[in-house]
Design an enzyme around this catalytic site. Structure first.
Site, PDB file in Angstrom:
ATOM      1  N   ASP A   1       0.835  -1.182   0.000  1.00 20.78           N
ATOM      2  CA  ASP A   1       0.000   0.000   0.000  1.00 20.78           C
ATOM      3  C   ASP A   1       0.881   1.248   0.000  1.00 20.78           C
ATOM      4  OD1 ASP A   1      -2.801   1.133   0.506  1.00 20.78           O
ATOM      5  OD2 ASP A   1      -1.653   2.035   2.131  1.00 20.78           O
TER       6      ASP A   1
ATOM      7  N   GLU B   1       1.628   0.335  -4.914  1.00 18.61           N
ATOM      8  CA  GLU B   1       1.148   1.615  -5.397  1.00 18.61           C
ATOM      9  C   GLU B   1       2.329   2.583  -5.477  1.00 18.61           C
ATOM     10  OE1 GLU B   1      -3.344   2.321  -4.024  1.00 18.61           O
ATOM     11  OE2 GLU B   1      -1.971   2.098  -2.355  1.00 18.61           O
TER      12      GLU B   1
END
Length: 862
Positions: free
Chosen positions: A557, A586
């Site tokens: 993340d 990400e």
């Protein structure tokens, strides 16, 4: 994670017209209400010396955009602001930050740090609080406030430099005669951060020799009391890591004969191991720990200590902090205490930690993103142990119309990997109240190395949550499905209350120049992966999950918060365990205080081999920007998007001078159109194409999914995408009700044809290696774009050996288009606007093909 916490309130009544075969029928109107609250707030603010010029109050509902409020009144305490905060939902807090604005800068100065109102009179929707300059505490009664002169903090900026902060201003010139340091320390010089100001509440002191960080002196200021010096900015220097970074094992080191406890806390004056008899005991038995090398502390307890409940307690300056061991592998309910475990006793029957499905190249992966609770919680799921790890393991479950649900549905779909939203122990679901509906995605880490208890059948038993998670992994492996874990090392739920900060204050997080926490994550704090012990923790935590739980991949993340070196260390560590483990993340470019060349984002992808980044270029190119509800993309009517789609089709590599994004290799690109964040594709299409018919939106949806599953790179699907998943317009459902988030198995039954279509695309991708090329040179050599009409992308994929040439045409127009094929002859149609698979649906002869509106066609040379 894209702006998690910035969500809009939703109150939507929807009439769902669902397609089953060729028959349309209408379901009853479904009303989904997300309860929100408005609170009347009164804030009293006191500043030293009454200097309120330009000061105002920035306030916000947690996770939402803020607003400036003026101080409009004055009382005996100070200035007063009255305002309303709307959009509050259960568990939210109200944020407060005093700031000074000038005509050319609204944020000319901030007062210390964010404060939070965490309670109010819910019956009347009112709250009144008192805050002070330079203090983060929010007081709910004026009687609690102590404004007598005192030292707020004395902290080491460097080995011979400290900052003294007082709660009232003082004339810094000549103050040297009023300051005394213990242990024979002398003062070399004193300065002020703002030398033009006569008075200040912040003074910088240079000592005549270096201080010991674990045994610092006490500072006395006449009229303000005394305070033990604590570690400050010095813990964030390279010199600190050089002195104290520790390479050995930390945490509880279990054996049947004894358990050794090792803690890294170099800024602590003393440290204790605290043991408890029960999870809810308030007082435990404290055992002094002995100091060791490089800031470590250790204690040892004889005998088999499996099941022992414990915490650590450290003395920081004059205060004692208690925290869970960050390295704890087991925790009590709600993760408030650690538990010593014999991990062998957590293994389910027939556990084989090295047995997993065969897997070769990352580009072979088709990842299915899923929330544990979403899979089973629907009343028609046919799954008995709803919302749990074990619910994922149930086989033979059926839903409306006899459709396969749960694990059987995933298996039947044909994906290779199941990626679970966070399954570590997170903060915002109360595990003692699981009989009440509670929901959270889990991006609020509390204990990184222990599973979340709300997914276990018994959250009070630390072994149960571990064993049942292992059972889930084991079952998926037995069904030839690999498992990816979503990890969130970029921030914690509450930095100040975190175990990291309690044990070594100020070390594990990034800070701005003004001393406030960095917030590139958008949720209040950024961890400092570039520091030796944070990097060590991340690498060892990921390795632990890979080994102990036999995991096959990790999704990072907000990976762009981390640094390149840390991510490469993670890759190196996992390669030593199993090189087939995938890493995706990400790679957004986020505003965190780390030099651009060090950020683990897309711009530096070529520095991180075999680490993949989510490709937001093709995501937004297909459906429109996730930050603009009205923006459209290729499939929903925006012209001129052909080149952006071509970039995504090539896997984001440097295909040509015109076609490149960030990747050096297709194994560095995750190709997707929707995920748990933002609007689902279906909801985006409803927003951008409100006048389109349902059938037209279905075709747009299928077109987008077909682009994902025929492009180079790693394919990624959001659970339920195959049956047009909707969240009824909720773009950030991180703590919305089950009714918003659950997989709707009635919808699955209604969209059976669309599920079959997605299943056929997956079968085709797995059957044709041309869609899964791992070598960028092969893509440049074998993939050729063809001339095509506007709003159409066409290309061929040359075969090798016994492979045959494929032609793919994506037509986003409302009308059919004609495309010239690479050669004359006979072509088998494998995919059209309605069906997909490996068996021919039709035969096209000649050198042209007419492609239906809003559809993908795939042809194979006979």
């Amino acid at each position: 994670m894209t702006h998690r916490g910035f969500r809009k309130s939703v109150f939507i009544a929807l009439s769902l017209f669902l397609l089953m075969g060729s028959l349309f029928f209408t379901l009853p109107v479904q009303t989904v209400a997300l309860e929100e609250e408005t609170v009347d707030v009164i804030v009293h603010y006191w500043r030293f010396g009454g200097d309120y010029d330009g000061w105002n109050l920035w306030a916000w509902a947690e996770g939402k955009d803020g607003q400036a409020f003026s101080f409009t009144e004055e009382d005996a305490y100070g200035k007063v602001a009255r305002f309303q905060i709307s959009g509050l939902r259960a568990g939210d807090r109200i944020g407060l930050l005093p700031r000074r604005s000038t005509p050319d800068n609204d944020w000319a100065e901030k007062d210390y740090i964010d404060r939070y109102i965490s309670k109010w009179d819910e019956a009347n929707g009112q709250v009144e609080v008192w805050i002070l300059q330079g203090e983060e505490t929010v007081y709910y009664s004026e009687d609690e406030v102590d404004r007598s002169p005192r030292i707020v903090e004395a902290s080491m900026d460097d080995w011979d430099t400290l900052t003294l902060r007082t709660n009232q201003p003082i004339d810094w010139r000549g103050v040297e005669d009023r300051i005394t340091l213990s242990d024979g320390f002398g003062i070399q010089s004193i300065e002020s951060p703002n030398p033009d100001q006569e008075k200040t509440n912040r003074i910088i002191i240079h000592t005549d020799r270096q201080m010991d960080i674990s045994q610092p002196p006490r500072l006395t200021l006449e009229g303000y009391g005394e305070k033990t010096v604590t570690a400050g900015k010095v813990v964030r220097t390279d010199a600190f890591d050089e002195r104290y970074a520790y390479n050995g094992k930390l945490g509880p080191l279990f054996s049947k004969k004894k358990t050794d406890f090792r803690l890294w806390a170099p800024t602590a004056r003393k440290a204790q191991l605290v043991v408890y008899d029960y999870w809810d005991d308030e007082n435990g038995k404290a055992i002094d720990m002995k100091p060791g090398k490089r800031g470590t502390w250790h204690a040892s307890l004889p005998g088999n200590r499996h099941g022992l409940i414990y915490t650590y307690r450290v003395q920081i300056g004059d205060d004692w902090n208690e925290a869970v061991d960050p390295y704890a592998k087991g925790v009590t309910v709600n993760g408030d205490k650690g538990v010593v475990l014999d991990m062998k006793r957590t293994n389910p029957k027939r556990w084989k930690p090295k047995k997993k499905p065969k897997f070769a190249e990352p580009t072979d992966a088709i990842i299915y993103e899923l929330h544990v609770r979403d899979l089973s919680i629907h009343p028609e799921s046919g799954i008995k142990r709803k919302g749990t790890f074990l619910g994922v393991t149930e086989k033979g479950t059926r839903g409306p119309g006899g459709v396969k649900t749960g694990l059987d549905h995933i298996k039947d779909l044909g994906v290779t990997h199941v990626q679970f939203l966070p399954i570590y122990d997170y903060a915002t679901v109360d595990e003692t109240r699981l009989d009440e509906p509670q929901y959270n995605w889990g991006y609020d880490p509390k204990n990184y190395n222990a599973p979340e208890g709300s997914y276990a059948t018994n959250p009070y038993n630390p072994v149960t949550r571990i064993r049942e998670l292992k059972q889930m992994v084991q079952t998926l492996h037995n069904e030839d499905l690999r498992v990816v874990m979503d990890v969130v090392y970029n921030h914690v739920y509450d930095a100040e209350a975190s175990h990291f900060h309690q044990l070594v204050p100020g070390y594990y997080f990034r800070y701005n120049e003004d001393g406030t926490l960095a917030n590139g994550s958008g949720v209040g704090n950024d961890t400092a992966s570039e520091r030796a012990m944070m990097r060590k923790f991340i690498v060892e935590s990921v390795s632990f999950w890979a080994k102990e739980y036999n995991l096959d991949g990790f999704r990072f993340d907000l990976m762009g918060i981390h640094d390149v070196d840390t991510m490469n260390e993670v890759r190196k560590a996992l390669d030593q365990i199993d090189p087939s483990i995938v890493i995706i993340g990400e790679g957004w470019d986020l505003n965190t205080p780390l030099s651009p060349e060090r950020k683990a984002n897309q711009k530096n992808a070529k520095k991180m081999e075999r680490i993949a980044h989510f490709n937001d270029h093709i995501r937004d190119g297909l459906k429109g920007s996730v930050f603009d509800e009205a923006d459209s993309g290729f499939v929903n009517g925006k012209p001129g998007m052909e080149q952006e789609i071509q970039r995504g089709i090539t896997g984001g590599i440097d295909y040509s001078e015109e076609l490149s994004t960030f990747a050096e290799s297709p194994n560095q690109t995750v190709t997707y159109v929707e995920a748990h964040d933002n609007h689902t594709l279906w909801d985006k299409l409803e927003l951008t194409q409100p006048d389109a018919s349902k059938e037209e939106r279905i075709q747009m949806h299928k077109l987008a999914t077909s682009v994902v599953l025929t492009s180079q790179g790693i394919s990624f699907l959001h659970a339920g995408q195959e049956f047009m998943r909707t969240k009824y317009g909720d773009e950030n459902s991180y703590k919305s009700p089950d009714e918003i988030n659950r997989l709707d198995w009635e919808r699955r039954a209604a969209f059976d044809n669309e599920v079959r279509y997605a299943k056929g695309l997956i079968q085709l991708r797995q059957a044709k290696p041309q869609f899964r090329l791992s070598d960028p040179d092969e893509i440049r050599k074998r993939l050729t774009f063809l001339n095509a009409p506007e709003n159409t992308v066409a290309y061929s994929l040359a075969g090798q050996k016994r492979q045959k040439t494929l032609v793919v045409v994506h037509n986003a127009n409302a009308d059919a288009v004609k495309v010239t094929l690479p050669s004359k002859g006979s072509w088998n149609v494998l995919v059209n606007g309605y069906k997909a698979g490996t068996k021919p649906l039709d035969v096209v002869k000649g050198n042209t093909v007419t492609v239906d509106p809003r559809s993908t066609w795939v042809l194979e040379a006979k």
